[in-house]
Write a protein that holds these residues in place. Structure first.
Motif, mmCIF file in Angstrom:
data_model
loop_
_atom_site.group_PDB
_atom_site.id
_atom_site.type_symbol
_atom_site.label_atom_id
_atom_site.label_comp_id
_atom_site.label_asym_id
_atom_site.label_seq_id
_atom_site.Cartn_x
_atom_site.Cartn_y
_atom_site.Cartn_z
ATOM 1 N N GLU A 74 0.831 -1.214 0.000
ATOM 2 C CA GLU A 74 0.000 0.000 0.000
ATOM 3 C C GLU A 74 0.864 1.262 0.000
ATOM 4 O OE1 GLU A 74 -2.848 -0.307 3.193
ATOM 5 O OE2 GLU A 74 -3.771 -2.105 2.346
ATOM 6 N N TRP A 75 1.926 1.219 -0.794
ATOM 7 C CA TRP A 75 2.876 2.324 -0.888
ATOM 8 C C TRP A 75 2.894 2.949 -2.287
ATOM 9 C CZ3 TRP A 75 7.794 -0.004 1.914
ATOM 10 C CH2 TRP A 75 7.608 0.081 3.307
ATOM 11 N N GLU A 76 1.920 2.640 -3.113
ATOM 12 C CA GLU A 76 1.936 3.159 -4.480
ATOM 13 C C GLU A 76 1.989 4.691 -4.510
ATOM 14 O OE1 GLU A 76 -0.776 0.468 -7.242
ATOM 15 O OE2 GLU A 76 -1.591 0.589 -5.208
ATOM 16 N N ALA A 77 1.249 5.333 -3.605
ATOM 17 C CA ALA A 77 1.187 6.802 -3.591
ATOM 18 C C ALA A 77 2.475 7.428 -3.082
ATOM 19 C CB ALA A 77 0.013 7.266 -2.729
ATOM 20 N N LEU A 78 3.314 6.644 -2.416
ATOM 21 C CA LEU A 78 4.565 7.175 -1.867
ATOM 22 C C LEU A 78 5.691 7.184 -2.901
ATOM 23 C CD1 LEU A 78 4.682 5.392 1.630
ATOM 24 C CD2 LEU A 78 3.580 7.560 1.017
ATOM 25 N N ALA A 79 5.550 6.389 -3.957
ATOM 26 C CA ALA A 79 6.632 6.223 -4.932
ATOM 27 C C ALA A 79 6.768 7.453 -5.816
ATOM 28 C CB ALA A 79 6.380 4.988 -5.787
ATOM 29 N N PRO A 92 7.142 9.140 -9.127
ATOM 30 C CA PRO A 92 6.820 8.679 -10.492
ATOM 31 C C PRO A 92 8.037 8.599 -11.401
ATOM 32 C CG PRO A 92 5.243 10.344 -9.760
ATOM 33 C CD PRO A 92 6.345 10.314 -8.742
ATOM 34 N N ALA A 93 9.053 9.420 -11.120
ATOM 35 C CA ALA A 93 10.255 9.417 -11.949
ATOM 36 C C ALA A 93 11.261 8.365 -11.507
ATOM 37 C CB ALA A 93 10.912 10.797 -11.921
ATOM 38 N N ASP A 94 11.091 7.833 -10.309
ATOM 39 C CA ASP A 94 12.021 6.847 -9.757
ATOM 40 C C ASP A 94 11.259 6.067 -8.697
ATOM 41 O OD1 ASP A 94 14.051 5.333 -8.722
ATOM 42 O OD2 ASP A 94 15.326 7.010 -8.113
ATOM 43 N N ARG A 95 10.530 5.025 -9.117
ATOM 44 C CA ARG A 95 9.607 4.348 -8.212
ATOM 45 C C ARG A 95 10.287 3.559 -7.109
ATOM 46 N NH1 ARG A 95 6.706 4.369 -13.054
ATOM 47 N NH2 ARG A 95 4.544 5.122 -12.851
ATOM 48 N N ASN A 96 11.594 3.411 -7.171
ATOM 49 C CA ASN A 96 12.312 2.796 -6.056
ATOM 50 C C ASN A 96 12.502 3.766 -4.899
ATOM 51 O OD1 ASN A 96 13.752 1.443 -8.736
ATOM 52 N ND2 ASN A 96 13.320 -0.032 -7.115
ATOM 53 N N MET A 97 12.190 5.046 -5.150
ATOM 54 C CA MET A 97 12.287 6.088 -4.124
ATOM 55 C C MET A 97 10.915 6.355 -3.532
ATOM 56 S SD MET A 97 15.082 7.713 -3.161
ATOM 57 C CE MET A 97 14.355 9.260 -2.651
ATOM 58 N N LEU A 98 10.819 6.295 -2.205
ATOM 59 C CA LEU A 98 9.554 6.505 -1.518
ATOM 60 C C LEU A 98 9.684 7.680 -0.549
ATOM 61 C CD1 LEU A 98 8.830 2.765 -0.601
ATOM 62 C CD2 LEU A 98 8.229 3.975 -2.694
ATOM 63 N N ARG A 99 8.730 8.604 -0.628
ATOM 64 C CA ARG A 99 8.738 9.780 0.238
ATOM 65 C C ARG A 99 7.528 9.712 1.163
ATOM 66 N NH1 ARG A 99 12.789 12.440 -2.069
ATOM 67 N NH2 ARG A 99 13.078 12.271 -4.324
ATOM 68 N N LEU A 100 7.791 9.666 2.458
ATOM 69 C CA LEU A 100 6.724 9.550 3.440
ATOM 70 C C LEU A 100 6.039 10.891 3.653
ATOM 71 C CD1 LEU A 100 8.647 7.217 5.879
ATOM 72 C CD2 LEU A 100 6.710 6.600 4.454
ATOM 73 N N SER A 138 9.471 5.770 12.011
ATOM 74 C CA SER A 138 10.779 5.310 12.451
ATOM 75 C C SER A 138 11.104 4.008 11.739
ATOM 76 C CB SER A 138 10.782 5.075 13.968
ATOM 77 O OG SER A 138 9.899 4.010 14.300
ATOM 78 N N VAL A 139 12.352 3.587 11.849
ATOM 79 C CA VAL A 139 12.725 2.291 11.281
ATOM 80 C C VAL A 139 11.850 1.202 11.905
ATOM 81 C CG1 VAL A 139 14.573 0.587 11.062
ATOM 82 C CG2 VAL A 139 15.089 3.037 10.805
ATOM 83 N N ARG A 140 11.607 1.298 13.200
ATOM 84 C CA ARG A 140 10.782 0.303 13.888
ATOM 85 C C ARG A 140 9.367 0.244 13.309
ATOM 86 N NH1 ARG A 140 11.435 -2.116 18.722
ATOM 87 N NH2 ARG A 140 13.013 -0.597 19.409
ATOM 88 N N SER A 141 8.776 1.398 13.029
ATOM 89 C CA SER A 141 7.403 1.414 12.496
ATOM 90 C C SER A 141 7.355 0.847 11.076
ATOM 91 C CB SER A 141 6.819 2.824 12.534
ATOM 92 O OG SER A 141 7.468 3.691 11.620
ATOM 93 N N ILE A 142 8.416 1.072 10.307
ATOM 94 C CA ILE A 142 8.471 0.500 8.951
ATOM 95 C C ILE A 142 8.613 -1.018 9.032
ATOM 96 C CG2 ILE A 142 9.729 0.460 6.768
ATOM 97 C CD1 ILE A 142 8.180 3.058 7.300
ATOM 98 N N ASN A 156 12.581 9.548 3.902
ATOM 99 C CA ASN A 156 12.756 9.044 2.540
ATOM 100 C C ASN A 156 13.332 7.631 2.596
ATOM 101 O OD1 ASN A 156 11.967 11.561 1.454
ATOM 102 N ND2 ASN A 156 14.054 12.340 1.703
ATOM 103 N N MET A 157 12.750 6.750 1.801
ATOM 104 C CA MET A 157 13.196 5.357 1.793
ATOM 105 C C MET A 157 13.508 4.908 0.366
ATOM 106 S SD MET A 157 10.361 3.493 4.238
ATOM 107 C CE MET A 157 9.055 3.676 3.011
ATOM 108 N N GLY A 158 14.339 3.892 0.280
ATOM 109 C CA GLY A 158 14.570 3.212 -0.983
ATOM 110 C C GLY A 158 14.051 1.797 -0.892
ATOM 111 N N LEU A 159 13.442 1.281 -1.957
ATOM 112 C CA LEU A 159 12.930 -0.087 -2.001
ATOM 113 C C LEU A 159 13.545 -0.795 -3.198
ATOM 114 C CD1 LEU A 159 10.964 -2.288 -0.974
ATOM 115 C CD2 LEU A 159 9.217 -1.287 -2.485
ATOM 116 N N LEU A 160 14.398 -1.773 -2.924
ATOM 117 C CA LEU A 160 15.049 -2.558 -3.974
ATOM 118 C C LEU A 160 14.741 -4.033 -3.728
ATOM 119 C CD1 LEU A 160 18.591 -0.863 -4.201
ATOM 120 C CD2 LEU A 160 16.603 -0.493 -5.683
ATOM 121 N N PRO A 161 13.629 -4.534 -4.273
ATOM 122 C CA PRO A 161 13.276 -5.940 -4.062
ATOM 123 C C PRO A 161 14.332 -6.867 -4.661
ATOM 124 C CG PRO A 161 11.409 -4.691 -4.938
ATOM 125 C CD PRO A 161 12.620 -3.827 -5.075
ATOM 126 N N GLY A 162 14.360 -8.104 -4.135
ATOM 127 C CA GLY A 162 15.247 -9.096 -4.709
ATOM 128 C C GLY A 162 16.669 -8.978 -4.220
#
Length: 264
Positions: free
Chosen positions: A121-126, A128-136, A143-147, A172-178
């Motif tokens: 449920e993070w589609e809105a956080l990505a 659009p120019a770099d979907r691996n970047m998420l802005r809360l 916090s890291v704990r809440s994530i 700001n978070m990065g998401l790199l699956p795999g």
């Protein structure tokens, strides 16, 4: 119209076009075989293949390899009891197995990433120019704990590895699956203004140590390692939805793999 294995493969390849070099090939079965039921999974484990066959699947679409190496090469395993029993079962079942790794990652946007963002449920956080970047969202405290808690809840993970301070604020978070590799992880962390990087799998002496050094230098950096399977498995729902939409006359089932490793 008869739908064959090749019909499905052509459909999955079409958004990208035929890649000149790829691991995405038919690993077993015939391309001209008729398809009535498809099983989609992250990994063709022995148990998951048996489940697909028992369900009556004619075609299995897997994201990861069947024979324990990226290229699915079997010569080095010849005579190995596990390899030979698995290969024999697949051949006797007649099920077709197609690996869908490079193509789904080459979709625009990346099919696995989009599926994971949807599951989290993070589609809105990505970005659009770099979907691996998420802005809360501004004004809300994370916090890291809440994530970690969010990932556990959405992906059904009991345990994961964390490098850094659990109470560190996250904007700001990065998401790199795999498992894109230490160099990819480190360059992503170093080139972007992010507090936290979430990955599937690392070489512990690469990414983990880079983040530990950053923390010891007083930098606000953290790393969450979910495990490879849980970082990508939900992404294969992209393929399930795509096939159900394009081939409503077929049965398309998603088979969730059991976890290979237990942390006790």
């Amino acid at each position: 119209m008869t739908i064959t294995v090749q019909t499905i493969l052509d459909h999955l390849i079409e958004p990208v076009g035929l890649l000149p070099s790829t691991v995405d090939t038919l690993k077993s079965g015939r391309s001209d075989a008729q398809v009535r039921k498809i099983a989609v999974m992250f990994m063709t484990t022995y148990a998951s293949i048996k489940e697909a066959v028992e369900l009556g699947a004619d075609l299995i679409i897997t994201h990861e390899p069947t024979y324990y190496n990226h290229m699915d090469e079997g010569n080095w395993l010849a005579g190995d009891l596990v390899y030979e029993q698995k290969r024999k079962f697949i051949e006797e079942s007649g099920v077709a197995i197609f690996r869908l790794h490079d193509y789904v990652h080459s979709y625009e946007p990346d099919g696995i990433l989009i599926g994971m963002l949807k599951a989290l449920e993070w589609e809105a956080l990505a970005d659009p120019a770099d979907r691996n970047m998420l802005r809360l969202p501004d004004g809300e405290k994370y916090s890291v704990r809440s994530i970690v808690a969010h990932l556990k809840s959405k992906l059904g993970i009991e345990h994961m590895l964390v490098v850094g301070d659990l109470e560190q604020p996250v904007s700001n978070m990065g998401l790199l699956p795999g498992a894109s590799g230490g160099r990819s992880h480190i360059q992503f962390l170093g080139s972007r203004d992010i507090d936290l990087l979430i990955v599937g799998e690392t070489s512990e002496w690469e990414t983990n140590e880079y983040v530990r050094d950053a923390v010891d230098m007083g930098l606000a950096k953290a790393l969450i390692i979910t495990g490879h399977q849980k970082s990508e498995e939900a992404g294969m729902q992209t393929v399930v939805n795509q096939l159900r939409s394009s081939f409503p006359e077929l049965q398309v089932e998603f088979i969730e793999n059991s976890l290979a490793v237990q942390r006790i």
